[in-house]
Write a protein that holds these residues in place. Structure first.
Motif, PDB file in Angstrom:
ATOM      1  N   ARG A 131     -36.890 -50.138 -39.112  1.00 13.79           N
ATOM      2  CA  ARG A 131     -37.814 -49.457 -38.191  1.00 13.79           C
ATOM      3  C   ARG A 131     -38.955 -50.351 -37.732  1.00 13.79           C
ATOM      4  NH1 ARG A 131     -39.534 -43.802 -40.108  1.00 13.79           N
ATOM      5  NH2 ARG A 131     -40.322 -43.751 -37.962  1.00 13.79           N
ATOM      6  N   LEU A 132     -39.332 -51.333 -38.546  1.00 17.15           N
ATOM      7  CA  LEU A 132     -40.468 -52.196 -38.213  1.00 17.15           C
ATOM      8  C   LEU A 132     -40.045 -53.567 -37.685  1.00 17.15           C
ATOM      9  CD1 LEU A 132     -42.724 -51.350 -41.293  1.00 17.15           C
ATOM     10  CD2 LEU A 132     -42.972 -50.488 -38.941  1.00 17.15           C
ATOM     11  N   GLY A 133     -38.740 -53.804 -37.589  1.00 18.12           N
ATOM     12  CA  GLY A 133     -38.248 -55.075 -37.078  1.00 18.12           C
ATOM     13  C   GLY A 133     -38.515 -56.248 -38.009  1.00 18.12           C
ATOM     14  N   LEU A 134     -38.440 -56.007 -39.322  1.00 17.77           N
ATOM     15  CA  LEU A 134     -38.694 -57.049 -40.314  1.00 17.77           C
ATOM     16  C   LEU A 134     -37.384 -57.547 -40.915  1.00 17.77           C
ATOM     17  CD1 LEU A 134     -41.692 -55.324 -42.105  1.00 17.77           C
ATOM     18  CD2 LEU A 134     -41.800 -57.288 -40.542  1.00 17.77           C
ATOM     19  N   ASP A 135     -37.400 -58.765 -41.405  1.00 14.91           N
ATOM     20  CA  ASP A 135     -36.225 -59.364 -42.038  1.00 14.91           C
ATOM     21  C   ASP A 135     -35.896 -58.566 -43.305  1.00 14.91           C
ATOM     22  OD1 ASP A 135     -34.363 -60.887 -43.455  1.00 14.91           O
ATOM     23  OD2 ASP A 135     -35.359 -62.788 -43.018  1.00 14.91           O
ATOM     24  N   PRO A 136     -34.779 -57.839 -43.305  1.00 18.45           N
ATOM     25  CA  PRO A 136     -34.468 -57.022 -44.474  1.00 18.45           C
ATOM     26  C   PRO A 136     -34.179 -57.846 -45.725  1.00 18.45           C
ATOM     27  CG  PRO A 136     -32.636 -57.007 -42.938  1.00 18.45           C
ATOM     28  CD  PRO A 136     -33.765 -57.727 -42.256  1.00 18.45           C
ATOM     29  N   ASP A 137     -33.659 -59.043 -45.556  1.00 19.71           N
ATOM     30  CA  ASP A 137     -33.342 -59.857 -46.727  1.00 19.71           C
ATOM     31  C   ASP A 137     -34.614 -60.240 -47.478  1.00 19.71           C
ATOM     32  OD1 ASP A 137     -31.037 -60.719 -48.119  1.00 19.71           O
ATOM     33  OD2 ASP A 137     -31.448 -62.790 -47.534  1.00 19.71           O
ATOM     34  N   VAL A 138     -35.687 -60.506 -46.773  1.00 20.15           N
ATOM     35  CA  VAL A 138     -36.967 -60.848 -47.415  1.00 20.15           C
ATOM     36  C   VAL A 138     -37.609 -59.594 -47.998  1.00 20.15           C
ATOM     37  CG1 VAL A 138     -39.317 -61.731 -47.027  1.00 20.15           C
ATOM     38  CG2 VAL A 138     -37.350 -62.897 -45.999  1.00 20.15           C
ATOM     39  N   LEU A 139     -37.745 -58.550 -47.183  1.00 17.30           N
ATOM     40  CA  LEU A 139     -38.450 -57.352 -47.633  1.00 17.30           C
ATOM     41  C   LEU A 139     -37.722 -56.663 -48.780  1.00 17.30           C
ATOM     42  CD1 LEU A 139     -40.815 -55.423 -47.371  1.00 17.30           C
ATOM     43  CD2 LEU A 139     -39.550 -54.231 -45.556  1.00 17.30           C
ATOM     44  N   VAL A 140     -36.434 -56.512 -48.664  1.00 16.00           N
ATOM     45  CA  VAL A 140     -35.686 -55.814 -49.714  1.00 16.00           C
ATOM     46  C   VAL A 140     -35.633 -56.660 -50.990  1.00 16.00           C
ATOM     47  CG1 VAL A 140     -33.466 -54.761 -50.334  1.00 16.00           C
ATOM     48  CG2 VAL A 140     -34.415 -54.441 -48.030  1.00 16.00           C
ATOM     49  N   ALA A 141     -35.514 -57.969 -50.858  1.00 16.24           N
ATOM     50  CA  ALA A 141     -35.561 -58.826 -52.051  1.00 16.24           C
ATOM     51  C   ALA A 141     -36.905 -58.674 -52.765  1.00 16.24           C
ATOM     52  CB  ALA A 141     -35.323 -60.286 -51.669  1.00 16.24           C
ATOM     53  N   ALA A 142     -37.997 -58.732 -52.015  1.00 20.83           N
ATOM     54  CA  ALA A 142     -39.322 -58.579 -52.622  1.00 20.83           C
ATOM     55  C   ALA A 142     -39.466 -57.200 -53.264  1.00 20.83           C
ATOM     56  CB  ALA A 142     -40.411 -58.816 -51.581  1.00 20.83           C
ATOM     57  N   ALA A 143     -38.887 -56.187 -52.638  1.00 21.43           N
ATOM     58  CA  ALA A 143     -38.954 -54.834 -53.201  1.00 21.43           C
ATOM     59  C   ALA A 143     -38.217 -54.755 -54.538  1.00 21.43           C
ATOM     60  CB  ALA A 143     -38.388 -53.829 -52.206  1.00 21.43           C
ATOM     61  N   TRP A 144     -37.021 -55.336 -54.593  1.00 23.77           N
ATOM     62  CA  TRP A 144     -36.289 -55.332 -55.867  1.00 23.77           C
ATOM     63  C   TRP A 144     -37.061 -56.075 -56.949  1.00 23.77           C
ATOM     64  CZ3 TRP A 144     -32.849 -52.107 -57.341  1.00 23.77           C
ATOM     65  CH2 TRP A 144     -31.895 -51.589 -56.469  1.00 23.77           C
ATOM     66  N   LEU A 145     -37.796 -57.100 -56.570  1.00 23.57           N
ATOM     67  CA  LEU A 145     -38.454 -57.971 -57.549  1.00 23.57           C
ATOM     68  C   LEU A 145     -39.907 -57.607 -57.844  1.00 23.57           C
ATOM     69  CD1 LEU A 145     -37.017 -61.287 -56.066  1.00 23.57           C
ATOM     70  CD2 LEU A 145     -36.286 -60.163 -58.210  1.00 23.57           C
ATOM     71  N   HIS A 146     -40.484 -56.658 -57.115  1.00 25.27           N
ATOM     72  CA  HIS A 146     -41.927 -56.443 -57.192  1.00 25.27           C
ATOM     73  C   HIS A 146     -42.434 -56.069 -58.578  1.00 25.27           C
ATOM     74  CE1 HIS A 146     -41.191 -52.090 -56.882  1.00 25.27           C
ATOM     75  NE2 HIS A 146     -42.475 -51.904 -57.161  1.00 25.27           N
ATOM     76  N   ASP A 147     -41.631 -55.450 -59.419  1.00 19.44           N
ATOM     77  CA  ASP A 147     -42.096 -55.026 -60.745  1.00 19.44           C
ATOM     78  C   ASP A 147     -41.427 -55.766 -61.902  1.00 19.44           C
ATOM     79  OD1 ASP A 147     -44.071 -53.262 -59.957  1.00 19.44           O
ATOM     80  OD2 ASP A 147     -42.911 -51.448 -60.334  1.00 19.44           O
ATOM     81  N   ILE A 148     -40.736 -56.868 -61.637  1.00 14.96           N
ATOM     82  CA  ILE A 148     -40.059 -57.563 -62.745  1.00 14.96           C
ATOM     83  C   ILE A 148     -41.042 -58.114 -63.763  1.00 14.96           C
ATOM     84  CG2 ILE A 148     -37.965 -58.113 -61.424  1.00 14.96           C
ATOM     85  CD1 ILE A 148     -39.076 -61.070 -61.346  1.00 14.96           C
ATOM     86  N   GLY A 149     -42.290 -58.306 -63.384  1.00 21.52           N
ATOM     87  CA  GLY A 149     -43.293 -58.816 -64.316  1.00 21.52           C
ATOM     88  C   GLY A 149     -43.574 -57.895 -65.485  1.00 21.52           C
ATOM     89  N   TYR A 150     -43.084 -56.670 -65.420  1.00 20.48           N
ATOM     90  CA  TYR A 150     -43.200 -55.757 -66.563  1.00 20.48           C
ATOM     91  C   TYR A 150     -42.214 -56.118 -67.670  1.00 20.48           C
ATOM     92  CZ  TYR A 150     -46.211 -52.344 -64.176  1.00 20.48           C
ATOM     93  OH  TYR A 150     -47.254 -51.703 -63.560  1.00 20.48           O
ATOM     94  N   ALA A 151     -41.195 -56.905 -67.355  1.00 17.58           N
ATOM     95  CA  ALA A 151     -40.174 -57.253 -68.345  1.00 17.58           C
ATOM     96  C   ALA A 151     -40.792 -58.103 -69.456  1.00 17.58           C
ATOM     97  CB  ALA A 151     -39.023 -58.007 -67.685  1.00 17.58           C
ATOM     98  N   GLU A 152     -40.644 -57.645 -70.669  1.00 18.97           N
ATOM     99  CA  GLU A 152     -41.265 -58.320 -71.813  1.00 18.97           C
ATOM    100  C   GLU A 152     -40.949 -59.814 -71.907  1.00 18.97           C
ATOM    101  OE1 GLU A 152     -41.281 -57.602 -76.524  1.00 18.97           O
ATOM    102  OE2 GLU A 152     -41.613 -55.808 -75.291  1.00 18.97           O
ATOM    103  N   PRO A 153     -39.710 -60.237 -71.641  1.00 18.21           N
ATOM    104  CA  PRO A 153     -39.412 -61.668 -71.779  1.00 18.21           C
ATOM    105  C   PRO A 153     -40.200 -62.580 -70.823  1.00 18.21           C
ATOM    106  CG  PRO A 153     -37.384 -60.393 -71.684  1.00 18.21           C
ATOM    107  CD  PRO A 153     -38.509 -59.459 -71.352  1.00 18.21           C
ATOM    108  N   ILE A 154     -40.689 -62.030 -69.712  1.00 16.85           N
ATOM    109  CA  ILE A 154     -41.407 -62.891 -68.765  1.00 16.85           C
ATOM    110  C   ILE A 154     -42.886 -62.539 -68.652  1.00 16.85           C
ATOM    111  CG2 ILE A 154     -39.296 -63.369 -67.460  1.00 16.85           C
ATOM    112  CD1 ILE A 154     -40.439 -61.545 -65.227  1.00 16.85           C
ATOM    113  N   ALA A 155     -43.339 -61.538 -69.394  1.00 10.20           N
ATOM    114  CA  ALA A 155     -44.747 -61.125 -69.343  1.00 10.20           C
ATOM    115  C   ALA A 155     -45.604 -62.154 -70.073  1.00 10.20           C
ATOM    116  CB  ALA A 155     -44.908 -59.742 -69.957  1.00 10.20           C
ATOM    117  N   LEU A 156     -46.381 -62.899 -69.298  1.00  9.28           N
ATOM    118  CA  LEU A 156     -47.243 -63.933 -69.881  1.00  9.28           C
ATOM    119  C   LEU A 156     -48.688 -63.478 -69.980  1.00  9.28           C
ATOM    120  CD1 LEU A 156     -45.829 -66.933 -67.819  1.00  9.28           C
ATOM    121  CD2 LEU A 156     -45.264 -66.311 -70.179  1.00  9.28           C
ATOM    122  N   THR A 157     -49.185 -62.861 -68.917  1.00  7.55           N
ATOM    123  CA  THR A 157     -50.587 -62.457 -68.859  1.00  7.55           C
ATOM    124  C   THR A 157     -50.763 -60.958 -69.071  1.00  7.55           C
ATOM    125  OG1 THR A 157     -50.587 -62.008 -66.485  1.00  7.55           O
ATOM    126  CG2 THR A 157     -51.057 -64.287 -67.169  1.00  7.55           C
ATOM    127  N   GLY A 158     -49.688 -60.196 -68.940  1.00 10.69           N
ATOM    128  CA  GLY A 158     -49.786 -58.749 -68.976  1.00 10.69           C
ATOM    129  C   GLY A 158     -50.147 -58.159 -67.622  1.00 10.69           C
TER     130      GLY A 158
END
Length: 184
Positions: A44-71
């Motif tokens: 609807r906004l004419g944005l690159d879906p590969d970038v936006l959807v990839a960022a959406a899938w990845l936006h909360d991965i920092g909650y994963a304990e193995p990669i949480a460095l700073t909290g």
């Protein structure tokens, strides 16, 4: 190897997110909902879906304990993505999603966040809007209801509550910009 070469960035992001937070219940349902919402917004906004959807899938991965460095999940996710060779743009979108710069500054992490691009663009707005219009269980919600739920979940003494005076107007402005474009 051919499958890997043919896989879209968004599909690869889904697999990465699944490996890190796929067993996290509501966190995963929220993430999948944000990715679905982002896919609709990109069209609807004419944005690159590969970038936006990839960022959406990845936006909360920092909650994963193995990669949480700073909290601080936006920063931890971005650091992980950068270390894994993801494009700086996607790492930056993850680092700054949903007004993370306000919480990062309050936590003394602004210098570490500055390692990532803060593009302040329609793409960034769309990611934040997708995040702010999907609740913890993956269902669509009003941005104000989502923000109120988040403050309640994190509590009155949280970093999120501490930056509310700056972050809430930022998120309202983001929602207003995206909704204006969607209505046009």
């Amino acid at each position: 190897m051919t499958d890997v070469l043919l896989r879209s960035r968004a599909e690869t992001a889904r697999l990465v997110a699944g490996s890190l937070i796929g067993d996290s219940g509501d966190r995963w349902r929220h993430t999948a909902g944000v990715a679905h919402r982002a896919a609709g917004l990109s069209a609807r906004l004419g944005l690159d879906p590969d970038v936006l959807v990839a960022a959406a899938w990845l936006h909360d991965i920092g909650y994963a304990e193995p990669i949480a460095l700073t909290g601080f999940h936006p920063l931890d996710g971005a650091v992980h993505l950068s270390g894994e060779g993801w494009p700086a743009r996607i790492a930056g979108l993850v680092a700054y999603h949903s007004g993370a710069r306000f919480v990062g500054a309050a936590r003394g992490l602004a210098g570490q966040l500055a390692a990532f691009p803060d593009e302040r663009s329609l793409m960034a707005d769309a990611l934040t809007y997708a995040d702010q219009t999907v609740g913890p269980t993956g269902l669509r919600v009003d941005p104000e209801a989502r923000y109120t739920e988040m403050l309640h979940r994190h509590g009155p003494c949280s970093w999120n509550a501490a930056v509310d005076a700056d972050r809430r107007p930022h998120l309202r402005g983001t929602a207003a910009r995206v909704e204006h474009l969607l209505a046009a």
